[in-house]
Design an enzyme around this catalytic site. Sequence first.
Site, PDB file in Angstrom:
ATOM      1  N   ASN A   1      56.977 -27.880  52.863  1.00 42.62           N
ATOM      2  CA  ASN A   1      57.189 -28.752  52.200  1.00 42.62           C
ATOM      3  C   ASN A   1      58.478 -29.140  52.121  1.00 42.62           C
ATOM      4  O   ASN A   1      59.323 -28.650  51.215  1.00 42.62           O
ATOM      5  CB  ASN A   1      56.530 -28.380  50.773  1.00 42.62           C
TER       6      ASN A   1
ATOM      7  N   CYS B   1      59.566 -35.217  45.901  1.00 49.70           N
ATOM      8  CA  CYS B   1      58.621 -35.190  46.709  1.00 49.70           C
ATOM      9  C   CYS B   1      57.787 -36.997  47.002  1.00 49.70           C
ATOM     10  O   CYS B   1      57.604 -37.221  48.588  1.00 49.70           O
ATOM     11  CB  CYS B   1      57.223 -34.071  46.349  1.00 49.70           C
TER      12      CYS B   1
ATOM     13  N   HIS C   1      51.406 -36.295  51.407  1.00 46.37           N
ATOM     14  CA  HIS C   1      52.587 -35.121  50.890  1.00 46.37           C
ATOM     15  C   HIS C   1      52.677 -34.085  51.293  1.00 46.37           C
ATOM     16  O   HIS C   1      51.285 -33.450  50.853  1.00 46.37           O
ATOM     17  CB  HIS C   1      52.680 -35.986  49.815  1.00 46.37           C
TER      18      HIS C   1
HETATM   19  N1  ACO Z   1      52.363 -13.777  47.421  1.00 43.12           N
HETATM   20  C1  ACO Z   1      51.738 -12.885  46.829  1.00 43.12           C
HETATM   21  N2  ACO Z   1      51.367 -13.233  46.039  1.00 43.12           N
HETATM   22  C2  ACO Z   1      51.666 -14.329  44.684  1.00 43.12           C
HETATM   23  C3  ACO Z   1      52.627 -15.066  45.365  1.00 43.12           C
HETATM   24  C4  ACO Z   1      53.325 -14.727  46.511  1.00 43.12           C
HETATM   25  N3  ACO Z   1      53.573 -15.707  47.193  1.00 43.12           N
HETATM   26  N4  ACO Z   1      53.124 -16.040  44.514  1.00 43.12           N
HETATM   27  C5  ACO Z   1      52.577 -15.710  43.592  1.00 43.12           C
HETATM   28  N5  ACO Z   1      51.773 -14.782  43.269  1.00 43.12           N
HETATM   29  C6  ACO Z   1      50.754 -13.993  42.608  1.00 43.12           C
HETATM   30  C7  ACO Z   1      51.053 -14.458  41.681  1.00 43.12           C
HETATM   31  O1  ACO Z   1      51.807 -13.337  40.898  1.00 43.12           O
HETATM   32  C8  ACO Z   1      49.623 -14.576  40.779  1.00 43.12           C
HETATM   33  O2  ACO Z   1      49.770 -12.663  40.915  1.00 43.12           O
HETATM   34  P1  ACO Z   1      49.061 -12.345  38.920  1.00 43.12           P
HETATM   35  O3  ACO Z   1      47.238 -12.811  39.002  1.00 43.12           O
HETATM   36  O4  ACO Z   1      48.490 -11.264  38.836  1.00 43.12           O
HETATM   37  O5  ACO Z   1      49.605 -12.401  37.759  1.00 43.12           O
HETATM   38  C9  ACO Z   1      48.868 -14.448  41.548  1.00 43.12           C
HETATM   39  O6  ACO Z   1      49.356 -14.377  43.197  1.00 43.12           O
HETATM   40  C10 ACO Z   1      48.053 -15.718  41.814  1.00 43.12           C
HETATM   41  O7  ACO Z   1      48.964 -16.562  41.565  1.00 43.12           O
HETATM   42  P2  ACO Z   1      48.817 -18.069  41.083  1.00 43.12           P
HETATM   43  O8  ACO Z   1      49.903 -19.204  41.004  1.00 43.12           O
HETATM   44  O9  ACO Z   1      47.889 -18.178  40.278  1.00 43.12           O
HETATM   45  O10 ACO Z   1      48.283 -18.685  42.496  1.00 43.12           O
HETATM   46  P3  ACO Z   1      47.486 -20.334  42.956  1.00 43.12           P
HETATM   47  O11 ACO Z   1      46.360 -19.537  43.853  1.00 43.12           O
HETATM   48  O12 ACO Z   1      48.004 -21.092  41.819  1.00 43.12           O
HETATM   49  O13 ACO Z   1      48.644 -20.683  44.346  1.00 43.12           O
HETATM   50  C11 ACO Z   1      50.574 -22.011  44.821  1.00 43.12           C
HETATM   51  C12 ACO Z   1      50.352 -21.108  43.581  1.00 43.12           C
HETATM   52  C13 ACO Z   1      50.577 -21.882  46.175  1.00 43.12           C
HETATM   53  C14 ACO Z   1      52.233 -21.674  44.499  1.00 43.12           C
HETATM   54  C15 ACO Z   1      50.453 -22.981  43.234  1.00 43.12           C
HETATM   55  O14 ACO Z   1      49.593 -23.000  42.496  1.00 43.12           O
HETATM   56  C16 ACO Z   1      50.576 -24.474  44.509  1.00 43.12           C
HETATM   57  O15 ACO Z   1      50.154 -24.689  45.263  1.00 43.12           O
HETATM   58  N6  ACO Z   1      50.551 -25.255  43.223  1.00 43.12           N
HETATM   59  C17 ACO Z   1      51.409 -26.587  43.940  1.00 43.12           C
HETATM   60  C18 ACO Z   1      53.513 -26.624  44.397  1.00 43.12           C
HETATM   61  C19 ACO Z   1      53.789 -27.785  44.890  1.00 43.12           C
HETATM   62  O16 ACO Z   1      52.884 -29.129  45.671  1.00 43.12           O
HETATM   63  N7  ACO Z   1      54.927 -27.999  44.730  1.00 43.12           N
HETATM   64  C20 ACO Z   1      55.244 -29.211  45.230  1.00 43.12           C
HETATM   65  C21 ACO Z   1      55.392 -30.177  44.552  1.00 43.12           C
HETATM   66  S1  ACO Z   1      56.181 -31.360  45.275  1.00 43.12           S
HETATM   67  C22 ACO Z   1      57.856 -31.452  44.732  1.00 43.12           C
HETATM   68  O17 ACO Z   1      58.208 -32.171  44.233  1.00 43.12           O
HETATM   69  C23 ACO Z   1      58.892 -30.472  44.677  1.00 43.12           C
END
Ligand code: ACO
Length: 396
Positions: free
Chosen positions: A346, A176, A316
Site C-alpha cells: 500500500n 490514501c 486503492h
Molecule cells: N503476522 C502474524 N500474525 C499477525 C500479524 C502479522 N504480521 N499481524 C497481526 N497478527 C495476528 C494478530 O495479533 C491476531 O492475533 P490474536 O488473534 O492472537 O490476537 C491475529 O493475527 C488476527 O489479527 P487481525 O487484526 O484480526 O487480522 P486480520 O485478519 O484483520 O488482518 C490486517 C489484519 C491485514 C491488518 C487487516 O485487518 C487489514 O488489512 N485491515 C485494513 C488495513 C488497511 O487497509 N489500512 C490502510 C488504510 S489506507 C491509509 O490511509 C493509510
Amino acid sequence: MKFSILLSTYHATNSHDLAKCLDSLCNQTLLADEIIAIKDGPIPEDSEHCLLDYSNRLPIRILEYPVNRGLGVVLQEGLLHCSHDLVARVDTDDEWIVSRTGIRERRIASDHETTFTLARDAADRALQTAGLTGPDVDLVIVATLTPEYGFPSTASLVQEAIGATTAGAFDLNAACAGFAYGLAVARGFIESEMYRTIVLIGSDTMSRVVDWTDRSTCVLFGDGAGAVVVQRTDTPGGIASTCLRSDGSGGPLLIQRAGGSRHPTSAQTLLDGSHYLRMNGREVYRFAVTATTEAALAVMVDAGWTTNEVDLFIPHQANVRIIESAARSIGIPMDHVFVNADRYGNPSAGSIPIALCEALDHRRIQVGSKIVTVGFGAGLAWAAHALTWTTPTGSS
Ligand code: ACO
C-alpha cells in the site's frame, strides 16, 4: 476552435501499418493543432516518406516510448520481500501476510529517496510523456500524508524542481484517498476554466512513518509515487461523476498522533512511539469494504452505468482481500479489477496513479474504457470517480 493535441501510441512494424495508425490519428483529431505520437517500438525503416506525407497534413511529433506512457511513476529500488526481510524484525511469516493481505513484496525508499524526489521524478516523467515542460503547468498538487517537511509544502518543492515558473502549488492530505481527492480538485479547476494544465501527483514514503516493530502495520505499506497531467480535451468522455466522503469520527482508527499541534514532537512522544502510524486493522478493514462499495456504486449510478459496463475497476491497493470483497459486493468480476497490491503493498496516495499507469502499460485501458476508481484511508476519508478514458496514452 483549434487548441488541443492528441497524445497517442502507435505500434507499427512497417510503413503500411504506420500509415494506418496515422490515418486513424488524423481522423480522431480533426480539431487538433498537432499530433504527438508515442513510439511503441522501433520506427519502421521504410517509414520516412510516410511520416513526411502525414506531417504535411498535420504537424506530428514522434516521442520515444517512455517507461510509462501518459503518466509518470516512480517506484523505489529497494524491494522488500514479505517474510524474508521481516521475520528477522517481527514475529510474522510469509503465509500469514500473503493469506491475510495478498501482499508478496513492496518497494521501500532508499536513504536518498524522499517523498519529494519521488514526486519530482514522477512529475518529470508525466510531463515528458505528455510532451510538455514546466512553463506549461498552471498548478501542481501533491497528494501526500508523508510530506517532505511540516512546511514548506512538497508541491512547492516540486514546482521549483520541474521549472513550473508560473504555477501555483499546494499539498493535499486525504491520506490514501489523496489522489482521488486531488483528481476532484483538478476537475474543478479545469471545468471552471481557471486552469488548463494541472500536474497531480500522489507520493508517499510510508516506510518513514511505520513502526517496524509493529507487525500489524509494518507488513502492509510501501513507498511510491505516480503523476498525471490533467487537461481539457474535446474527445467525448472524461470524468462523469465524482464522490467525496469523510467520517471524522473514525479518525482514531488510523492516526499519527504526534508531531502536530496537539502533541508536538518531544522526548516523550519519541519514547512512546506516538510519531508512528497506528491502526485498528479490523475496523479499518470493515470501513474499507463498505466505503469502497458505496462510493463505487454512487458514482456508477450518477454516471448512469451498470456494473456490466465497467471495463476496469481501479481501487486503492491496501489489501487484496479488501479489493476482492468490495468487487464482490459491487458485482464487478475480478477480471475487470486491477490489482498490483501483491507487488507494491500500500503506497498510500501513490497507489491509484501507479495502478492506473500499470493498467495502461498492460493495455487494460483503451479510448472509451469506462473506469471506476476508489480511494480510502485515514480521516476517515474516501473518494470515487467514474471516468471514460479519452486518449490511448492518457495525458488528459
Ligand atoms: N503476522 C502474524 N500474525 C499477525 C500479524 C502479522 N504480521 N499481524 C497481526 N497478527 C495476528 C494478530 O495479533 C491476531 O492475533 P490474536 O488473534 O492472537 O490476537 C491475529 O493475527 C488476527 O489479527 P487481525 O487484526 O484480526 O487480522 P486480520 O485478519 O484483520 O488482518 C490486517 C489484519 C491485514 C491488518 C487487516 O485487518 C487489514 O488489512 N485491515 C485494513 C488495513 C488497511 O487497509 N489500512 C490502510 C488504510 S489506507 C491509509 O490511509 C493509510
